[in-house]
Design a protein around this motif. Structure first.
Motif, PDB file in Angstrom:
ATOM      1  N   SER A  70       1.114  -1.047   0.015  1.00  0.00           N
ATOM      2  CA  SER A  70      -0.310  -0.320   0.060  1.00  0.00           C
ATOM      3  C   SER A  70       0.879   1.019  -0.372  1.00  0.00           C
ATOM      4  O   SER A  70       2.480   0.921   0.009  1.00  0.00           O
ATOM      5  CB  SER A  70      -0.960  -0.320   1.047  1.00  0.00           C
ATOM      6  N   PHE A  73       1.966   1.966   3.378  1.00  0.00           N
ATOM      7  CA  PHE A  73       2.736   0.873   3.788  1.00  0.00           C
ATOM      8  C   PHE A  73       3.938   1.524   5.165  1.00  0.00           C
ATOM      9  O   PHE A  73       4.750   2.685   4.545  1.00  0.00           O
ATOM     10  CB  PHE A  73       3.547   0.444   3.334  1.00  0.00           C
ATOM     11  N   SER A  86      -0.249  -1.068   7.317  1.00  0.00           N
ATOM     12  CA  SER A  86      -1.294  -0.160   6.647  1.00  0.00           C
ATOM     13  C   SER A  86      -2.058   0.864   7.525  1.00  0.00           C
ATOM     14  O   SER A  86      -2.875  -0.220   7.335  1.00  0.00           O
ATOM     15  CB  SER A  86      -1.647  -1.014   5.024  1.00  0.00           C
ATOM     16  N   GLU A  93       0.954  -6.119   6.096  1.00  0.00           N
ATOM     17  CA  GLU A  93       1.398  -6.205   5.178  1.00  0.00           C
ATOM     18  C   GLU A  93       2.648  -6.859   5.220  1.00  0.00           C
ATOM     19  O   GLU A  93       3.426  -7.041   5.960  1.00  0.00           O
ATOM     20  CB  GLU A  93       1.519  -4.673   3.942  1.00  0.00           C
TER      21      GLU A  93
END
Length: 325
Positions: A70, A73, A86, A93
C-alpha cells in the motif's frame, strides 16, 4: 537498522525488481567506494569489491512474493520485532524480508570488508529463474557461497533434496555451532540451482531472522538477523581457503541407492500380489522416487518376473517393452 528499514519500503515483486536494483546501485554509489557492478541479460547483479586471488561470496535474491504494498505502507517495531502495516486498511502487509534480510547482510558486508563478491538474483521466488541463467564464470575465483535466505534463526542448510551443498571441511571451519546454528535439509533456492549447474565450491543457506515468509504476517526478529550477520562475518574472516565440493559423484551414488530401494519396494509389492500391472506399480511408487525414470521402473519390473531370461533382454533391446508393460 536504517538500511533495513529502507529495504523493506522498496516493493520488489518477482519479475519487477527494477526499484530494488535502483536502490542497491544508488546505495553502493553513495556509501561503498571501489565497487564494480554489472548486470546480465536476465537482470542479475554482480558486484565485486577489491582485488584478490580468491573471494568470499554472498548471494541473495532481489524479489519478494507479496504483490500488495500500500501507498501508506509503514513499519512497526516492538520488542525487537519488525512488521509491515497499512494504517488505511488496518492490516499487516508482508515485509519481503525473504530475502531483503539477505540483501541487508550482503550490503553490510560490502561496507565492512575490502574484498568481497556479491550476487543478487532476480525471480528466485518463481523457480530460481535468475540463478538458472547466471554467469557461472563469476564464481571461478570464489572460496565459497553463502546465501542468507531461510526462515527462523538456527538452520544451516547443507543439502536440498538429493543434492549435498558443502564439504565437511567447510562446515568445520565455519564455526557455526558457536552461533547456535544446526545443520539440516532445506528447500529450493539459488545455491541449489548453482550446484545443479556444476558449481564445485561449498555453498550454504542460512536462517536470517524472518518468520512466516510469503504471507502478510511476515515479521523479522532483529536479534536473529544480527546473529546471522555475525556468523557470516565470522566465516568471511576465518574461512580463507577454497572449499571445493563436487556433488556430481555423490548425486550418482544417491541415485544408485534410490534405484536399489525402489527395486526392493517393487519386489516386495509384487511378492504380495503378482497380479498388479506395471502402471499400477509405476503410478504408486513414482512420487517416492523422483530421480528415477520410467525406464528405471521398467527394468525393475522385468527383472522381477524373469531377470535371467533372454526374452527380457530381447524385449528391452528391440523396444517392444510396451507389449509387456
Amino acid at each position: 537498522m536504517e538500511l533495513l528499514r529502507q529495504l523493506y519500503k522498496v516493493h520488489s515483486p518477482s519479475g519487477n525488481e527494477k526499484a530494488m536494483k535502483r536502490f542497491v546501485r544508488k546505495y553502493i554509489r553513495r556509501h561503498i567506494p571501489d565497487v564494480k557492478i554489472r548486470t546480465d541479460r536476465k537482470g542479475n547483479l554482480y558486484i565485486i569489491k577489491g582485488v584478490a586471488e580468491t573471494y568470499p561470496c554472498i548471494a541473495a535474491h532481489l524479489d519478494q512474493v507479496q504483490r500488495e504494498h500500500s501507498k501508506d505502507f509503514t513499519l512497526i517495531e516492538t520488542k525487537g520485532l519488525i512488521f509491515g502495516y497499512s494504517p488505511r486498511s488496518r492490516k499487516q502487509e508482508g515485509l519481503g524480508a525473504d530475502d531483503k534480510n539477505g540483501i541487508w547482510i550482503a550490503l553490510k558486508c560490502l561496507e565492512k570488508y575490502d574484498t568481497l563478491k556479491v550476487v543478487f538474483f532476480v525471480e528466485e521466488e518463481t523457480g530460481c529463474q535468475g540463478s538458472n541463467q547466471a554467469d557461472m564464470d563469476f564464481f571461478m575465483d570464489c572460496r565459497f557461497v553463502i546465501q542468507p535466505d531461510r526462515r527462523g534463526y538456527k538452520d544451516l542448510i547443507t543439502s536440498i533434496g538429493w543434492m549435498e551443498l558443502c564439504s565437511d571441511e567447510f562446515l568445520k571451519a565455519s564455526g557455526y555451532e558457536s552461533f547456535s546454528y544446526k545443520t539440516t535439509e532445506g528447500l529450493m533456492t539459488d545455491i541449489l540451482a548453482l550446484k545443479e549447474r556444476g558449481l564445485e565450491i561449498s555453498c550454504i543457506n542460512l536462517s536470517c531472522g524472518y518468520y512466516e515468509p510469503h504471507t502478510d504476517n511476515e515479521f523479522t526478529v532483529k536479534k536473529d538477523l544480527l546473529n546471522c550477520l555475525k556468523l557470516v562475518e565470522h566465516i568471511i574472516e576465518n574461512c580463507t581457503d577454497i572449499y571445493l565440493h563436487s556433488c556430481l559423484d555423490m548425486k550418482c551414488l544417491m541415485e544408485a541407492d534410490e534405484y536399489e530401494t525402489a527395486r526392493d519396494e517393487v519386489f516386495e509389492i509384487l511378492g504380495g500380489d503378482d497380479t498388479l500391472g506395471f502402471e499400477d506399480i509405476y503410478q504408486f511408487l513414482k512420487p517416492y522416487f523422483p530421480n528415477l525414470t520410467r525406464n528405471d521402473f521398467i527394468r525393475i519390473y522385468l527383472e522381477y518376473y524373469n531377470p535371467e531370461s533372454e526374452e527380457s533382454e530381447d524385449i528391452w533391446e528391440t523396444g517392444s517393452i510396451n507389449d509387456k508393460v
